[in-house]
Design a protein around this motif. Structure first.
Motif, PDB file in Angstrom:
ATOM      1  N   THR A  92       0.837  -1.198   0.000  1.00 46.01           N
ATOM      2  CA  THR A  92       0.000   0.000   0.000  1.00 46.01           C
ATOM      3  C   THR A  92       0.870   1.245   0.000  1.00 46.01           C
ATOM      4  O   THR A  92       1.959   1.263   0.570  1.00 46.01           O
ATOM      5  CB  THR A  92      -0.970   0.044   1.190  1.00 46.01           C
ATOM      6  OG1 THR A  92      -1.798   1.197   1.054  1.00 46.01           O
ATOM      7  CG2 THR A  92      -0.242   0.105   2.522  1.00 46.01           C
ATOM      8  N   ARG A  93       0.369   2.258  -0.660  1.00 50.25           N
ATOM      9  CA  ARG A  93       1.108   3.520  -0.721  1.00 50.25           C
ATOM     10  C   ARG A  93       0.598   4.498   0.322  1.00 50.25           C
ATOM     11  O   ARG A  93       1.159   5.557   0.495  1.00 50.25           O
ATOM     12  CB  ARG A  93       0.972   4.127  -2.109  1.00 50.25           C
ATOM     13  CG  ARG A  93       1.404   3.134  -3.171  1.00 50.25           C
ATOM     14  CD  ARG A  93       1.236   3.685  -4.545  1.00 50.25           C
ATOM     15  NE  ARG A  93       2.314   4.572  -4.872  1.00 50.25           N
ATOM     16  CZ  ARG A  93       2.559   5.028  -6.097  1.00 50.25           C
ATOM     17  NH1 ARG A  93       1.785   4.681  -7.076  1.00 50.25           N
ATOM     18  NH2 ARG A  93       3.559   5.836  -6.313  1.00 50.25           N
ATOM     19  N   ASP A  94      -0.496   4.172   0.988  1.00 53.31           N
ATOM     20  CA  ASP A  94      -1.005   5.089   2.024  1.00 53.31           C
ATOM     21  C   ASP A  94      -1.585   4.292   3.194  1.00 53.31           C
ATOM     22  O   ASP A  94      -0.859   3.870   4.064  1.00 53.31           O
ATOM     23  CB  ASP A  94      -2.011   6.088   1.431  1.00 53.31           C
ATOM     24  CG  ASP A  94      -2.888   5.483   0.352  1.00 53.31           C
ATOM     25  OD1 ASP A  94      -3.573   4.508   0.660  1.00 53.31           O
ATOM     26  OD2 ASP A  94      -2.890   5.992  -0.792  1.00 53.31           O
ATOM     27  N   SER A 151      -3.791   1.479  -2.970  1.00 49.99           N
ATOM     28  CA  SER A 151      -4.055   2.770  -2.349  1.00 49.99           C
ATOM     29  C   SER A 151      -5.485   2.736  -1.822  1.00 49.99           C
ATOM     30  O   SER A 151      -6.418   2.592  -2.602  1.00 49.99           O
ATOM     31  CB  SER A 151      -3.891   3.892  -3.379  1.00 49.99           C
ATOM     32  OG  SER A 151      -4.466   5.073  -2.868  1.00 49.99           O
ATOM     33  N   GLN A 169       3.140  13.367   2.573  1.00 50.18           N
ATOM     34  CA  GLN A 169       3.915  12.542   1.636  1.00 50.18           C
ATOM     35  C   GLN A 169       4.830  13.428   0.790  1.00 50.18           C
ATOM     36  O   GLN A 169       5.996  13.088   0.565  1.00 50.18           O
ATOM     37  CB  GLN A 169       2.977  11.729   0.736  1.00 50.18           C
ATOM     38  CG  GLN A 169       2.337  10.546   1.477  1.00 50.18           C
ATOM     39  CD  GLN A 169       1.349   9.774   0.612  1.00 50.18           C
ATOM     40  OE1 GLN A 169       0.773  10.321  -0.327  1.00 50.18           O
ATOM     41  NE2 GLN A 169       1.155   8.506   0.936  1.00 50.18           N
ATOM     42  N   THR A 188       3.601   6.260   4.743  1.00 51.36           N
ATOM     43  CA  THR A 188       2.223   5.774   4.794  1.00 51.36           C
ATOM     44  C   THR A 188       1.549   6.344   6.034  1.00 51.36           C
ATOM     45  O   THR A 188       2.198   6.933   6.893  1.00 51.36           O
ATOM     46  CB  THR A 188       2.188   4.242   4.818  1.00 51.36           C
ATOM     47  OG1 THR A 188       3.037   3.781   5.858  1.00 51.36           O
ATOM     48  CG2 THR A 188       2.664   3.655   3.502  1.00 51.36           C
TER      49      THR A 188
END
Lengths: 348, 142
Positions: free
Chosen positions: A157-159, A221, B45, B58
């Motif tokens: 996952t990027r977030d 995401s 980010q 994250t």
């Protein structure tokens, strides 16, 4: 070979005795869920203190249930990361102490390896290569497993992790904690096609026609799905909670469909594009009933073998650490007493 | 002084964060305000990219505090990314030891800073995120 395994990476204090890698003689899990529910999630400081209270009784009970003595142990395995520092350090310290006292080898296991090896507890003869989707409150990751302790991370996952998105959406909709089981249960009575929430990074081609960056094509995401839910609720305010859940049930079901569709499609895509015929899953969100059903159906449709461990092996447990520890030991991957916690440890 | 900027997409929010990072020095505390999904993590980010952090930053909602080491001319400094979303009172936040991080070896960014109330340092940099449409945000620096 008998391994005593300890797992305290997050909010479960767990100990298990595993024989020859895949035979679970005992597995004890002490959950702290009740303590964290009021905060809508795990509070690191509370988790650490609870581990200290629980670790000795949990280990003792694991040994009693396995009906063996400490002198019958051949090695001690413990999770060294990833996880909450204050939690990890409790299990690691206990493992070092027992290893030192018994003069038996210490094995440090990566928690993510554990989730992958839970599949060997279900299926000891599992053949390589396979794709494993690890999906939980803290992780969402696609891993290609080509041999024992041989991993290649294809995407992550990027977030937000998938489980974290569940918790946030459940809290936002006023449904409570933990979000995963609550939404899973509610969604069964809701219309999952009520709202078509965005499925970020699912398209093989982006709308602009540029295509996904090759390097990130298996990344996830979930922040965007969460934002889509928030925005939908802003524009279509549901009735107050006092008047019943009403449309919130449909929103929860539609959110879950968006998350599960993304997880399933990316996993199948990773298997197909890497010519891999077996898919496995692990982690707390792998206990989600829709994910389990949809993954099995999608795999069947594509002629892919699908391994879905029972619920108690999906959520955090020490038995999976004992299994992974055994295969680490077989490869000579034994730790010394300089082993330190690594809260952001990765695999592959 | 207040500056109001519009971001037309998540990428533009990230770019704002990256640019903002150029004005930061150890000891700075950044307080971020805004609803769920308003762009706080997205901004950070970009900010962390601007600080030279390679990792994907994250969301820390699950672990509450994430630490990233910074390379600051040989000095050992860190960037702390804190998310108070799940905290209910200033007392709980005090127990986290958050205020210990406000020192000249750290840059600290706090999401859901409204929950910290009086614990925020007086001279912290405040940034508010407001919804304009599903993808557009208004970012207010003060």
């Amino acid at each position: 070979m008998n391994i005593l395994a300890i797992e305290t990476s997050c909010d479960e204090t767990s100990a298990a005795v595993v024989k020859d890698g895949t035979e679970v003689l005992s597995s004890i899990i002490s959950s702290q869920n009740d303590f964290h529910a009021k905060y809508g999630g795990i509070v690191p400081e509370i988790a650490s203190r609870k581990h200290i209270e629980s670790i000795s009784p949990v280990i003792k009970e694991a040994m009693e249930r396995a009906a063996i003595g400490f002198k019958d142990l051949d090695a001690i395995a413990t999770t060294f990361g990833p996880g909450l520092p204050g939690s990890l350090i409790v299990g690691l310290s206990a493992a070092k102490a027992i290893s030192f006292a018994l003069k038996k080898p210490l094995i440090g296991v990566n928690h993510l390896e554990g989730h992958i090896y839970a599949n060997f507890l279900l299926e000891p003869k599992l053949k390589f290569p396979f794709i494993c989707l690890i999906v939980s409150g803290g992780h969402t990751q696609l891993v290609k497993v080509t041999g024992h302790m041989e991993f290649e991370t294809l995407g992550r996952t990027r977030d937000d992790a998938a489980g974290e998105a569940y918790d946030k959406v459940a809290r936002f909709l006023g449904l409570g904690y933990p979000g995963g089981p609550i939404i899973d249960k509610l969604a069964k009575t809701g219309n999952e096609n009520a709202v078509n929430f965005t499925r970020p990074m699912l398209a093989r081609q982006s709308p602009g026609g540029g295509g996904l960056e090759e390097e990130y094509k298996y990344d996830f995401s979930f922040s965007g799905i969460k934002t889509a839910v928030v925005y939908y609720v802003k524009k279509n305010p549901p009735r107050p909670l006092g008047e019943g859940l009403g449309v919130r049930v449909d929103i929860a079901a539609s959110f879950q469909k968006a998350v599960v569709d993304t997880l399933v499609e990316k996993t199948i895509r990773a298997a197909e594009e890497n010519s891999i015929k077996t898919v496995a899953i692990g982690g707390g969100v792998a206990a989600n009933s829709k994910l389990r059903a949809d993954m099995k159906a999608a795999c069947k449709n594509k002629g892919i073998k699908c391994i879905v461990p029972p619920l108690e092996l999906c959520t955090d447990n020490a038995a999976m650490i004992g299994c992974a520890g055994y295969f680490r030991y077989k490869k000579g991957m034994v730790a010394d007493y300089s082993l330190a916690i690594e809260s952001t440890a990765r695999i592959g | 002084m207040q500056t109001i900027t519009n971001a037309g997409s998540a990428q533009e929010t990230r770019d704002l964060g990256k640019k903002f990072a150029g004005s930061l020095k150890p000891g700075d505390v950044i307080a971020l305000f805004g609803q769920l999904g308003s762009g706080k993590t997205t901004f950070i980010q970009g900010l962390s990219k601007g600080l030279g952090i390679d990792n994907f930053v994250t969301s820390p909602s699950f672990v509450i505090i994430n630490e990233y080491p910074l390379n600051n001319r040989g000095q050992k400094t860190s960037f702390f990314h804190i998310d108070l979303y799940r905290m209910d009172s200033a007392g709980e936040i005090e127990d986290l030891g958050m205020t210990d991080l406000f020192n000249d070896r750290s840059i600290v960014a706090i999401e859901w800073a409204d929950k910290a109330g009086m614990l925020l340092p007086e001279n912290c940099k405040k940034i508010h995120f407001n919804f304009v449409s599903e993808n557009e945000r208004e970012v207010v620096f003060s």
